[in-house]
Design a protein around this motif. Structure first.
Motif, PDB file in Angstrom:
ATOM      1  N   UNK B   3       0.826  -1.201   0.000  1.00 43.84           N
ATOM      2  CA  UNK B   3       0.000   0.000   0.000  1.00 43.84           C
ATOM      3  C   UNK B   3       0.864   1.257   0.000  1.00 43.84           C
ATOM      4  N   UNK B   6       1.919   1.808  -3.405  1.00 46.35           N
ATOM      5  CA  UNK B   6       0.827   2.296  -4.249  1.00 46.35           C
ATOM      6  C   UNK B   6       0.673   3.807  -4.168  1.00 46.35           C
ATOM      7  N   UNK B   7       0.823   4.340  -2.953  1.00 47.28           N
ATOM      8  CA  UNK B   7       0.741   5.794  -2.803  1.00 47.28           C
ATOM      9  C   UNK B   7       1.993   6.437  -3.379  1.00 47.28           C
ATOM     10  N   UNK B   9       4.026   5.487  -5.712  1.00 44.84           N
ATOM     11  CA  UNK B   9       4.157   5.534  -7.176  1.00 44.84           C
ATOM     12  C   UNK B   9       3.272   6.607  -7.782  1.00 44.84           C
ATOM     13  N   UNK B  10       2.159   6.910  -7.129  1.00 43.37           N
ATOM     14  CA  UNK B  10       1.327   8.005  -7.629  1.00 43.37           C
ATOM     15  C   UNK B  10       2.048   9.342  -7.449  1.00 43.37           C
ATOM     16  N   UNK B  14       3.214  11.753 -10.352  1.00 44.33           N
ATOM     17  CA  UNK B  14       2.819  13.167 -10.339  1.00 44.33           C
ATOM     18  C   UNK B  14       4.029  14.068 -10.523  1.00 44.33           C
ATOM     19  N   UNK B  90     -10.008   8.316   0.189  1.00 45.18           N
ATOM     20  CA  UNK B  90      -8.871   7.424   0.435  1.00 45.18           C
ATOM     21  C   UNK B  90      -9.007   6.736   1.795  1.00 45.18           C
ATOM     22  N   UNK B  93     -10.825   3.512   2.073  1.00 44.35           N
ATOM     23  CA  UNK B  93     -10.182   2.353   1.458  1.00 44.35           C
ATOM     24  C   UNK B  93      -9.395   1.572   2.506  1.00 44.35           C
ATOM     25  N   UNK B  94      -9.062   0.331   2.204  1.00 39.54           N
ATOM     26  CA  UNK B  94      -8.308  -0.458   3.194  1.00 39.54           C
ATOM     27  C   UNK B  94      -6.853  -0.022   3.282  1.00 39.54           C
ATOM     28  N   UNK B  95      -6.657   1.199   3.718  1.00 46.06           N
ATOM     29  CA  UNK B  95      -5.299   1.716   3.860  1.00 46.06           C
ATOM     30  C   UNK B  95      -5.247   2.581   5.109  1.00 46.06           C
TER      31      UNK B  95
END
Lengths: 308, 275
Positions: B3, B6-7, B9-10, B14, B90, B93-95
């Protein structure tokens, strides 16, 4: 196991009470319509189910667990009111980003984009999307990972009539698959046929909850019976008025009767015995009428409490 | 772990998309090359002088720039997403919040590290190729240490940016506070220390003063980069550092601790933030 189990929940922010002693259950495969004015506690209820906030009193259980654990959240889908996304990402990038966080397959993200009718705009940046397109993208992200419980806050805002109808059909399909849905809405007409149960909130309190039929019974709101194609309607009107029924002429050859939901059948029988109408229309109290009735009642109670 | 990535890489994509990475890298490269060849102009010379002089000049410039860039990059990390409405989504979500914060830190941290590597690395390469009889070993060592410490300094200020971004409710307040943090650590802190030195007239325990330098990450950074060269002339309050009874390795640890502590505080502030 209930999809949602809210027992004796109150939520206070400082001195402001957002929710008071709320009890609400949702069974698997049930669609609950949650209605109320702005500030009635709809969003607070949603946030409690999502585990974004914790209740001041009482207990919230979602899918048999506490709402803010990752395992439960993986089975939840949420479409917030006025859903917002990262403006610089394209639709496809946005949905894939959320799919990764939810642990859903990228393939599903592409399928959902198609399903909500965004296939033509997947490579455009979200900042160029219209309100309706953002809403569709919001719906797509809520459906990622095939949630067991779907929370939709004002899902039809910004959608055109066709898209709204598509949404309702989608809700029906999901219900058949066993998904539980909570639907918050201001838009009352059209939603009746797609919900199993309605809950009406006013001033942070649950005013009424039940199927539409049971709410109609409880509220005792009158139904209107419209008959047309009558031969001697003046005679009929006189008879009925003499019996203390509320009746009036309607149209060129018709009559309109107001009857309570229990007395409705008797009135119909009488109508058929005394005349030969060509058409009969029964207008039940709509969800809107019920909503108005229960919120007015709540306002009156609060006003009396305020005076006392 | 997944997770966090995942954040991250965004944030990283960006940074590539809005050309932050490119802009910072170019800025660093231009500054480094400029200082290397024109840095001695004040003393009437043109051309490359020496590795210690170049790194020292670069370090004094990076002291100003690195915190500013890090703060600019990250001041709206939390409050910006909150205002944009995406933070709430966000959170459903499961984070966890810690994962969101760490993911952003990894993403922004990588952008900074890459910019330093590309920008200053290119400059070092240019020096190695263009300057005759350069000591390549010394160059690699000096630039390596400079680049690593610059990245660490950037990370410390990233974490500080998350801290203030988690505390405020509006993006504009975060921007204002970021500027305040920059002023405090880069400009005001040394002046206050100097004033303390002058006005206390020796009453203040002189053994304690050098330790105060550790309260400012930019001072730690300067100490790291100025020490280690023979005859490096520490000026101003930094000469206090010569009295500091701790070695180079500990200075590195202190800088690292700054980043870690600020990140921890940011996490606490983020957790207390209402959803």
């Amino acid at each position: 196991m209930n999809a949602v189990d809210i027992r004796g929940v109150s939520k206070r922010y400082g001195k402001v009470t957002a929710l008071r002693q709320l009890d609400l259950q949702l069974e698997p495969g049930e669609v609950l319509g949650l209605f109320g004015h702005n500030g009635a506690g709809k969003t607070t209820t949603m946030k409690l189910i999502l585990g974004l906030i914790t209740p001041t009193e009482g207990q919230v259980q979602v899918l048999g667990g506490t709402p803010n654990t990752p395992d439960i959240r993986r089975q939840l889908g949420y479409l917030p009111e006025n859903v917002m996304f990262y403006p610089q990402l394209t639709g496809r990038e946005t949905l894939h980003h959320f799919a990764r966080i939810k642990g859903a397959a990228g393939q599903q993200a592409d399928e959902l984009l198609e399903q909500v009718g965004l296939a033509h705009a997947v490579d455009r940046r979200v900042k160029t999307y219209s309100k309706g397109m953002r809403q569709r993208l919001g719906l797509a992200q809520a459906l990622l990972g095939n949630p067991q419980l779907l929370l939709l806050d004002e899902p039809t805002v910004g959608l055109d009539p066709i898209a709204t109808q598509d949404l309702y059909i989608l809700i029906d399909t999901l219900r058949q698959q066993g998904t539980s849905v909570v639907l918050c809405s201001h838009v009352l007409p059209g939603v009746e046929a797609h919900i199993n149960r309605a809950a009406i909130l006013a001033g942070g309190q649950l005013e009424a909850s039940g199927t539409l039929a049971s709410l109609r019974r409880e509220a005792g709101l009158p139904s209107r019976i419209r008959a047309s194609g009558l031969q001697h309607r003046e005679q009929l009107l006189q008879n009925l008025s003499a019996e203390g029924q509320t009746a009036q002429l309607s149209g060129s050859d018709g009559i309109e009767l107001i009857g309570s939901s229990s007395g409705k059948i008797a009135l119909l029988r009488q109508l058929l015995e005394q005349d030969q109408p060509s058409d009969i229309e029964i207008i039940q109290p709509s969800l809107e009428d019920l909503y108005r009735y229960y919120t007015d009642r709540a306002n009156q109670t609060q006003a009396t409490e305020g005076k006392a | 772990m997944n997770q966090i990535w995942n954040i991250a890489r965004k944030e990283l994509s960006d940074g590539l998309r809005n050309r932050w990475l490119l802009a910072i890298s170019l800025l660093f490269a231009a500054l480094a090359v400029g200082i290397a060849w024109l840095g001695a102009a004040a003393s009437g010379q043109l051309g490359f002088t020496s590795i210690p002089a170049t790194v020292a000049s670069l370090a004094s410039l990076a002291t100003f720039l690195m915190p500013l860039i890090a703060l600019l990059l990250a001041y709206d990390a939390i409050v910006g997403e909150d205002e944009g409405g995406t933070l709430m989504l966000l959170m459903t979500y499961p984070i966890g919040r810690g994962q969101i914060l760490l993911g952003k830190f990894v993403g922004h941290g990588l952008i900074l590290a890459l910019a330093v590597l590309i920008g200053f690395g290119c400059a070092a390469l240019a020096i190695a190729l263009l300057v005759e009889d350069i000591e390549v070993g010394l160059l690699v060592w000096a630039f390596g240490r400079f680049m690593l410490s610059s990245t660490l300094l950037g990370w410390a200020f990233l974490a500080l940016a998350y801290l203030l971004s988690s505390m405020v409710n509006e993006k504009s307040s975060a921007a204002g506070m970021a500027l305040g943090v920059w002023f405090l650590f880069v400009l005001v802190f040394d002046l206050v220390l100097l004033a303390l030195l002058v006005f206390s007239e020796g009453k203040f325990n002189p053994d304690l003063l050098p330790w105060l330098l550790l309260l400012n990450p930019t001072d730690i950074y300067r100490l790291i980069n100025l020490s280690g060269f023979d005859g490096a002339n520490a000026i101003g309050v930094l000469s206090l550092g010569e009295d500091l009874p701790i070695g180079g390795a500990l200075l590195w640890l202190c800088l690292l601790a700054w980043a870690g502590l600020a990140l921890l505080l940011a996490y606490i502030a983020f957790r207390r933030r209402a959803a």
